[in-house]
Structures are given as C-alpha cells and as structure tokens.
Design a protein around this motif. Structure first.
Motif, PDB file in Angstrom:
ATOM      1  N   ALA A   1      -3.644   8.729   0.459  1.00 36.38           N
ATOM      2  CA  ALA A   1      -2.901   8.547  -0.623  1.00 36.38           C
ATOM      3  C   ALA A   1      -1.799   7.457   0.083  1.00 36.38           C
ATOM      4  O   ALA A   1      -1.366   6.583  -0.660  1.00 36.38           O
ATOM      5  N   ALA A   2      -1.194   7.749   1.170  1.00 38.49           N
ATOM      6  CA  ALA A   2      -0.082   7.175   1.720  1.00 38.49           C
ATOM      7  C   ALA A   2      -0.610   5.684   1.838  1.00 38.49           C
ATOM      8  O   ALA A   2       0.150   4.667   1.767  1.00 38.49           O
ATOM      9  N   LEU A   3      -1.874   5.381   2.697  1.00 32.33           N
ATOM     10  CA  LEU A   3      -2.222   4.061   2.871  1.00 32.33           C
ATOM     11  C   LEU A   3      -2.545   3.419   1.692  1.00 32.33           C
ATOM     12  O   LEU A   3      -2.205   2.142   1.732  1.00 32.33           O
ATOM     13  N   LYS A   4      -3.127   4.070   0.582  1.00 27.71           N
ATOM     14  CA  LYS A   4      -3.384   3.312  -0.666  1.00 27.71           C
ATOM     15  C   LYS A   4      -1.915   2.808  -1.264  1.00 27.71           C
ATOM     16  O   LYS A   4      -2.038   1.807  -1.751  1.00 27.71           O
ATOM     17  N   ALA A   5      -1.129   3.700  -1.419  1.00 31.47           N
ATOM     18  CA  ALA A   5       0.186   3.351  -1.849  1.00 31.47           C
ATOM     19  C   ALA A   5       0.887   2.201  -0.903  1.00 31.47           C
ATOM     20  O   ALA A   5       1.611   1.155  -1.691  1.00 31.47           O
ATOM     21  N   ARG A   6       0.721   2.276   0.107  1.00 31.53           N
ATOM     22  CA  ARG A   6       1.253   1.222   1.206  1.00 31.53           C
ATOM     23  C   ARG A   6       0.503  -0.243   0.902  1.00 31.53           C
ATOM     24  O   ARG A   6       1.051  -1.422   0.799  1.00 31.53           O
ATOM     25  N   HIS A   7      -0.860  -0.220   0.602  1.00 35.58           N
ATOM     26  CA  HIS A   7      -1.598  -1.501   0.333  1.00 35.58           C
ATOM     27  C   HIS A   7      -1.075  -1.838  -1.147  1.00 35.58           C
ATOM     28  O   HIS A   7      -1.038  -3.369  -1.043  1.00 35.58           O
TER      29      HIS A   7
ATOM     30  N   ALA B   1       1.840  -1.599  -2.661  1.00 39.57           N
ATOM     31  CA  ALA B   1       2.997  -2.101  -2.433  1.00 39.57           C
ATOM     32  C   ALA B   1       2.838  -3.540  -1.591  1.00 39.57           C
ATOM     33  O   ALA B   1       3.666  -4.530  -2.129  1.00 39.57           O
ATOM     34  N   ALA B   2       2.110  -3.640  -0.864  1.00 37.47           N
ATOM     35  CA  ALA B   2       1.905  -4.892   0.057  1.00 37.47           C
ATOM     36  C   ALA B   2       1.332  -6.002  -1.041  1.00 37.47           C
ATOM     37  O   ALA B   2       1.967  -6.979  -1.080  1.00 37.47           O
ATOM     38  N   LEU B   3       0.571  -5.593  -1.837  1.00 34.88           N
ATOM     39  CA  LEU B   3      -0.196  -6.441  -2.735  1.00 34.88           C
ATOM     40  C   LEU B   3       0.890  -7.153  -3.686  1.00 34.88           C
ATOM     41  O   LEU B   3       1.019  -8.359  -4.085  1.00 34.88           O
ATOM     42  N   VAL B   4       1.657  -6.037  -4.281  1.00 36.50           N
ATOM     43  CA  VAL B   4       2.468  -6.536  -5.181  1.00 36.50           C
ATOM     44  C   VAL B   4       3.687  -7.351  -4.600  1.00 36.50           C
ATOM     45  O   VAL B   4       3.973  -8.456  -4.963  1.00 36.50           O
ATOM     46  N   ALA B   5       4.305  -7.003  -3.339  1.00 36.10           N
ATOM     47  CA  ALA B   5       5.199  -7.997  -2.805  1.00 36.10           C
ATOM     48  C   ALA B   5       4.442  -9.295  -2.387  1.00 36.10           C
ATOM     49  O   ALA B   5       5.291 -10.247  -2.763  1.00 36.10           O
ATOM     50  N   ALA B   6       3.275  -9.380  -2.075  1.00 35.38           N
ATOM     51  CA  ALA B   6       2.698 -10.548  -1.644  1.00 35.38           C
ATOM     52  C   ALA B   6       2.557 -11.457  -2.993  1.00 35.38           C
ATOM     53  O   ALA B   6       2.820 -12.391  -2.924  1.00 35.38           O
ATOM     54  N   ALA B   7       2.065 -10.621  -3.969  1.00 41.05           N
ATOM     55  CA  ALA B   7       2.066 -11.399  -5.460  1.00 41.05           C
ATOM     56  C   ALA B   7       3.370 -12.133  -5.572  1.00 41.05           C
ATOM     57  O   ALA B   7       3.602 -13.420  -6.317  1.00 41.05           O
TER      58      ALA B   7
ATOM     59  N   ARG C   1     -11.607  -7.051  -0.257  1.00 42.25           N
ATOM     60  CA  ARG C   1     -12.173  -5.714  -0.860  1.00 42.25           C
ATOM     61  C   ARG C   1     -11.149  -4.836  -1.413  1.00 42.25           C
ATOM     62  O   ARG C   1     -11.063  -3.998  -2.557  1.00 42.25           O
ATOM     63  N   THR C   2      -9.790  -4.721  -0.614  1.00 41.50           N
ATOM     64  CA  THR C   2      -8.960  -3.916  -0.759  1.00 41.50           C
ATOM     65  C   THR C   2      -8.187  -4.268  -1.852  1.00 41.50           C
ATOM     66  O   THR C   2      -7.448  -3.571  -3.018  1.00 41.50           O
ATOM     67  N   VAL C   3      -8.099  -5.641  -2.299  1.00 42.71           N
ATOM     68  CA  VAL C   3      -7.474  -6.176  -3.401  1.00 42.71           C
ATOM     69  C   VAL C   3      -8.256  -5.635  -4.577  1.00 42.71           C
ATOM     70  O   VAL C   3      -7.477  -5.292  -5.532  1.00 42.71           O
ATOM     71  N   PHE C   4      -9.646  -5.762  -4.693  1.00 45.01           N
ATOM     72  CA  PHE C   4     -10.318  -5.183  -5.808  1.00 45.01           C
ATOM     73  C   PHE C   4     -10.336  -3.747  -6.017  1.00 45.01           C
ATOM     74  O   PHE C   4     -10.722  -3.203  -6.951  1.00 45.01           O
ATOM     75  N   ASN C   5     -10.020  -3.230  -4.788  1.00 47.30           N
ATOM     76  CA  ASN C   5      -9.700  -1.575  -5.274  1.00 47.30           C
ATOM     77  C   ASN C   5      -8.601  -1.404  -5.844  1.00 47.30           C
ATOM     78  O   ASN C   5      -8.646  -0.093  -6.530  1.00 47.30           O
ATOM     79  N   HIS C   6      -7.704  -2.171  -5.882  1.00 43.91           N
ATOM     80  CA  HIS C   6      -6.511  -1.960  -6.614  1.00 43.91           C
ATOM     81  C   HIS C   6      -6.227  -2.671  -8.090  1.00 43.91           C
ATOM     82  O   HIS C   6      -5.912  -2.051  -8.971  1.00 43.91           O
ATOM     83  N   PHE C   7      -6.880  -3.686  -7.992  1.00 47.65           N
ATOM     84  CA  PHE C   7      -6.906  -4.695  -9.053  1.00 47.65           C
ATOM     85  C   PHE C   7      -8.079  -5.396  -9.569  1.00 47.65           C
ATOM     86  O   PHE C   7      -8.792  -5.797  -8.696  1.00 47.65           O
TER      87      PHE C   7
END
Length: 244
Positions: free
Chosen positions: A25-31, A33-39, A65-71
């Motif tokens: 869960a922590a790794l998912k939240a970190r990913h 947050a990183a995607l939102v900041a990068a966007a 793949r991680t991008v599409f796991n979230h969005f």
C-alpha cells in the motif's frame, strides 16, 4: 495469547512495518504521488497535451505499466494533478482563515482570504492544465468538487470563529460564496485565458468585488437596480417627448 506450532512465527499485525500488505500500500501510494507530481511538472513545461505516457513514466521513475495501474488515460493523471493543486490551495486558504484574527463578520473573513494572489495563480494553472480539446467536462467536475470541499471545510472553520451565528446561516453563506467563486473563476479564465499579469490580477480583484457586493447587498436588489438603470434613459426620453 495464541499458541503457535513449533517453529511457527506470529503473523504481523495490520500496521506492523513487517506486514507485506502495508508495504504494498505504501509503495502504491508513493508511485501515485510520483505520477501526480511528474504530471504537474510536465504540464508546467509542455502543456497538458505536450507529453506522452512514456514521458510521464520516465519523469516519475516508474514503468509504463505502473502508469496504467493507477490511471486509465493520460488525461486522468492531469486531472489528478489539478485536483491535488486545488486541494492544496483550499487547505492553505482555510489555514489562513484559522490563523487570522476575526474580522467584523464571516463575510469579511471570506473576502479577505479569497482575495489572495495565490488563488489567482492556482486558477491560472488550472486553466492551462484543463485547456485541451474535450477537457470541459473534467474542468467542470474539478471545479464543482473543489467548491464543495471549500464550502464544507470553510463552514466548519467559521462555526469555530462565530459560535453565536446559526450553523445553517454559515453553511448557506459559504455555499453561496463557493458557487459564486466557481462562476467568477470561469469568467476570469474566459477573459484572461489564465494569463498572470497586473491586468489579470486587477480583473480578479474586480470580479471578486462584484461577487461580495452582490452577497452583501442581495442579488435581487443588485440586479433590479441594474435593470432599472438600463431602462431609465428610454423612460426619460418618452416623458420628454410627451411633454413636447
């Protein structure tokens, strides 16, 4: 106390750092947050349609793949970045309200905290981020969500500051101001295209003044006076013609 078979170990309790589900869960939240900041950074640099999924993944240091796991779509992460920016701005506005001295009334408090230049900056960024083709529904949804969040949190802060005012009245006041802010923000973005300069900041202050004047004086009275004024020259001309 549970008895364990010889050699067995006690499974980690929820919340224990050793619990694999918590680490995931922590790794998912970190990913995320990183995607939102990068966007956010890519929108600033290239505009909302100036980057690809691969660009976003590289900037966030995650896999495609991680991008599409979230969005599901690239547009979704842009909207998430806008929502995060607006939420941060609203939190700052409410913190300013909590930290400031009480003024002559709740409406004066609202006018003071909403007149800050930072709010215009946030709206300018929102206008740029959601300016692409087909973004209108997302922009409207984000604005409505932000205004609901602003209204609920601000009403709570005002109840703490003005305990003698009926909670219903404070909720009505913040709802009217929040909805008015949505209209003002749309008008400001339409007129200025989100540009940030002295003229656009002046226009933001002027539009806010119209909103708060209408709330203070009453919309009906203000609009009625405008209608009366618009018909006055015709009536005067008719009377002067009759007397000739």
């Amino acid at each position: 106390m549970r008895l364990l078979a010889q050699g067995a170990t006690e499974p980690p309790e929820p919340g224990d750092p050793a619990d694999p589900s918590d680490r995931r869960a922590a790794l998912k939240a970190r990913h995320r947050a990183a995607l939102v900041a990068a966007a956010r950074a890519l929108v600033d640099e290239r505009g909302p349609s100036g980057f690809t999924t691969d660009d976003l993944a590289a900037r966030a240091d995650v896999s495609r793949r991680t991008v599409f796991n979230h969005f599901s779509h690239l547009e979704d992460v842009v909207v998430a970045a806008v929502e995060a920016q607006l939420a941060s701005a609203i939190t700052a506005v409410q913190a300013d309200l909590a930290a400031s001295q009480a003024r002559s009334g709740p409406l004066d408090d609202l006018e003071a905290i909403l007149s800050t230049p930072e709010l215009a900056t946030t709206l300018s960024w929102l206008g740029r981020a959601l300016s692409g083709p087909g973004c209108e529904p997302a922009a409207e949804r984000v604005r409505e969500q932000a205004m609901r969040q602003f209204g609920a949190g601000t009403a709570l802060r005002l109840r703490e500051r003005y305990p003698d005012v009926a909670p219903l009245e404070l909720e009505l006041l913040t709802t009217v101001v929040a909805n008015g802010m949505a209209v003002v923000a749309t008008a400001w973005l339409d007129e200025t295209e989100g540009a940030l300069d002295d003229a656009s900041r002046r226009r933001w202050s002027e539009l806010l003044a119209v909103l708060f004047s209408a709330v203070r004086d009453g919309f009906g009275r203000r609009v009625g006076a405008a209608v009366t004024a618009s018909h006055a020259p015709a009536s005067t001309l008719a009377r002067s013609t009759e007397g000739a």
